[in-house]
Each structure stands twice: as structure tokens, then as C-alpha cells.
Motif scaffolding. Structure first.
Motif, PDB file in Angstrom:
ATOM      1  N   GLN A 293       0.645  -1.200  -0.011  1.00 30.45           N
ATOM      2  CA  GLN A 293      -0.244   0.008  -0.013  1.00 30.45           C
ATOM      3  C   GLN A 293       0.798   1.326  -0.123  1.00 30.45           C
ATOM      4  O   GLN A 293       0.570   2.317  -0.699  1.00 30.45           O
TER       5      GLN A 293
ATOM      6  N   LEU B 291      -5.129   3.805   3.070  1.00 29.03           N
ATOM      7  CA  LEU B 291      -5.547   3.036   1.946  1.00 29.03           C
ATOM      8  C   LEU B 291      -6.306   4.092   1.179  1.00 29.03           C
ATOM      9  O   LEU B 291      -6.528   3.900   0.111  1.00 29.03           O
TER      10      LEU B 291
ATOM     11  N   MET C  60      -6.742   3.784  -3.077  1.00 23.97           N
ATOM     12  CA  MET C  60      -7.753   2.946  -3.807  1.00 23.97           C
ATOM     13  C   MET C  60      -9.288   3.691  -3.703  1.00 23.97           C
ATOM     14  O   MET C  60      -9.477   4.569  -2.742  1.00 23.97           O
TER      15      MET C  60
ATOM     16  N   HIS D  31     -12.729   4.634  -2.670  1.00 27.29           N
ATOM     17  CA  HIS D  31     -13.447   4.922  -1.536  1.00 27.29           C
ATOM     18  C   HIS D  31     -14.194   3.683  -1.240  1.00 27.29           C
ATOM     19  O   HIS D  31     -14.078   2.784  -0.394  1.00 27.29           O
TER      20      HIS D  31
ATOM     21  N   GLU E 272     -12.479   0.477  -1.310  1.00 24.86           N
ATOM     22  CA  GLU E 272     -11.569   0.254  -0.088  1.00 24.86           C
ATOM     23  C   GLU E 272     -12.387  -0.347   1.050  1.00 24.86           C
ATOM     24  O   GLU E 272     -11.839  -1.014   1.821  1.00 24.86           O
TER      25      GLU E 272
END
Length: 299
Positions: free
Chosen positions: A134, A164, A168, A170, A173
Motif C-alpha cells: 500500500q 489506503l 484505492m 473509496h 476500499e
């Protein structure tokens, strides 16, 4: 040039704490868990704790931080982070030896870096291992890569995954961290978390090829663009805490602190020198409560 990096109290002791392939560690020394290979300004940093599936223990985290410090200090321009085990990039924190400072192992967090880091993954990438990916700048994943962040299913969290959100979409994620379900390499590629997919066994070569393309560019521009891009991204609790720890930890480990406390006891004026003490290894704690506390505080 290949060296195997041992845990060290100070990076300037690296030369006396390395071994080359084929040599044997001295009596009382631990086998190195991280190797650092440099070629044409590209560093390949490889985790090699296959017996424990690269579970992140104190030694592995310490050695990763040493490798990041070496990258910071030397003339390498790009790094590839990989694993010797094609079945496991990392299964995350070692529950038998929870690292006191897991954040030290994380690229750009334990040591602030202006040089790009590319994660080369295959097999399982779990928990803290996922956080390593990440926080890397790019990811080249073998098609066999399987991402998993199971904290919600286990019942504990260190909070590192919160960063994260800036890396990524929303809603994807949220599903990933709250449901705790597997994310395949193809799905990660489709949502932009993975840069390139590679056939099994070819991910490290593909990552190195990308790294060499970047290393051939103007290093000052590459570093400036990474720094500007990093500063434009929202910071999660992991980065905020790390920023503060990088400032305060040297003070807490300084000779001046010991001198100030001793001078107070002696009722005299302290003689400050502005020097740091050798970093002391965090004490090992084994009780269930202490293990939980350390897991929460690992970042």
C-alpha cells in the motif's frame, strides 16, 4: 553487489553487520532475513523468511528499515521490494514475535524516501504485508497474487490500513477492509491498485524492468515529482504518527536525555552534547494483554 542486511543499532555499523552469499554468520549472530542487491542504480530488497512466510517480526522489521536507510543514503535511484517465496509476499505481523515498531519496515514511513519503491508481489499479501505494498509507489503483481486484510475478522486493528483511502477508490476500499474478503490481482489491476500484471514467476523481472526505466531518467526530477506527489496526497494516521516519531525518537534515544536526567538527580548543570545513543531494541513482551497493546501500537 549483494549484501545480506542484519539488524543493526545504527546504520553506520552496516559494514560490520553484513555477509555475502555463501558465508556463515558468526557465533551468536542471527541469519539475515533481508538482502539488498544493487545494479545500475536499482536496488532489489528481498525478504527471505520463508519458513515463517515472511511474517513480520522484530528482526525482519529492523532489517527492512536498515535497507530503506541504505536506499536513502546511497546512489541507488529506485527500489524493488520482493520476496524469495513465490507463494507468500508476507502474511503480516508475526503473532509469536509482534514487532515493537512495525512502521519502521514500511517504505517511506520508517525512513522518509524521495526515491520510488516498486512492490513485486506473488501469492498471499496479508495484513501488514499489504501495508508494505500500500505504501509503495507502484506494484507489479504476479497473476497469482492474493491481497487480504483480515483485521475485521480477527477483532483487532493497528490502523495502518486507513492510509489506503488515498490509494484505492473509496467504496472498494471500504468493502476490502470491512468485509475482509480476498482481492485478486486482476481486480486490483482493474481498480488501479496494481500497475502491471505478470505471469507467475516473472513479477520481479517485470518490476526491475520498470525500475530501470525510471532510474534512467533525471534523478533530481524523479525525486522532486515523488516528493510533490506525496505531499499532495492526504496523510492518514500512519504517516502523521510516523512524521512525529521520526522527530521525537532520536531525542528519546539521545545521550542528552540520559545526561539531563542524571544531572537532575545529581543537582548539577547538564553538559549536553547533541548526540544520540545507540538505539536499544524494544523489550519482548509475551503476556496476552501486552501482545494486544503492542499490536495496536505497532504502527
Amino acid at each position: 553487489e549483494i549484501t545480506l542486511v542484519r539488524s543493526t543499532a545504527r546504520f553506520d555499523q552496516l559494514a560490520s553487520n553484513t555477509i555475502t552469499p555463501g558465508s556463515q554468520p558468526g557465533k551468536g549472530q542471527l541469519d539475515a532475513l533481508v538482502s539488498y542487491e544493487s545494479h545500475d542504480h536499482v536496488a532489489t530488497i528481498t525478504m527471505d523468511r520463508a519458513a515463517a512466510r515472511n511474517a513480520l517480526n522484530n528482526q525482519l522489521c529492523d532489517e527492512l528499515r536498515t535497507a530503506w536507510q541504505r536506499l536513502h543514503d546511497c546512489d541507488d535511484r529506485v527500489a524493488v521490494l520482493a520476496s524469495t517465496d513465490p507463494g507468500y509476499f508476507s502474511v503480516g505481523a508475526d503473532v509469536k514475535d509482534l514487532p515493537a515498531n512495525m512502521w519502521h519496515a514500511i517504505p517511506g514511513v520508517g525512513v522518509e524516501l524521495d526515491k520510488p519503491v516498486i512492490a513485486a508481489t506473488s501469492g498471499w499479501v496479508v495484513g501488514g504485508g499489504f501495508v508494505l505494498v500500500q505504501m509503495a509507489d507502484m506494484c507489479v503483481a504476479a497473476e497469482t497474487t492474493r491481497f487480504l486484510y483480515p483485521e475485521a475478522k480477527i477483532g483487532t486493528t493497528a490502523g495502518g490500513i486507513s492510509s489506503l483511502m488515498a490509494r484505492m477508490p473509496h467504496k472498494i476500499e471500504m468493502e476490502f477492509i470491512l468485509a475482509g474478503d480476498e482481492l485478486t490481482a486482476h481486480r486490483a489491476y482493474d481498480i488501479g491498485f496494481v500497475n502491471r500484471l505478470a505471469p507467475p514467476g516473472e513479477h520481479i523481472t517485470a518490476a526491475q524492468e520498470l525500475a530501470h526505466r525510471i532510474a534512467a531518467n533525471a534523478p533530481l526530477v524523479v525525486q522532486a515529482l515523488k516528493r510533490l506527489s506525496r505531499d499532495a496526497m492526504p496523510k492518514g494516521p500512519l504517516e502523521v504518527v510516523a512524521d512525529v516519531r521520526r522527530i521525537l525518537d532520536p531525542i528519546r534515544a539521545s545521550e542528552d536525555l540520559a545526561e539531563g536526567v542524571q544531572a537532575l538527580k545529581d543537582k548539577r548543570k547538564p553538559a549536553f552534547k547533541g548526540r544520540q545513543s545507540d538505539r536499544q531494541q524494544a523489550p519482548r513482551q509475551t503476556s496476552g494483554l501486552n501482545l494486544l497493546k503492542r499490536r495496536i501500537q505497532a504502527f
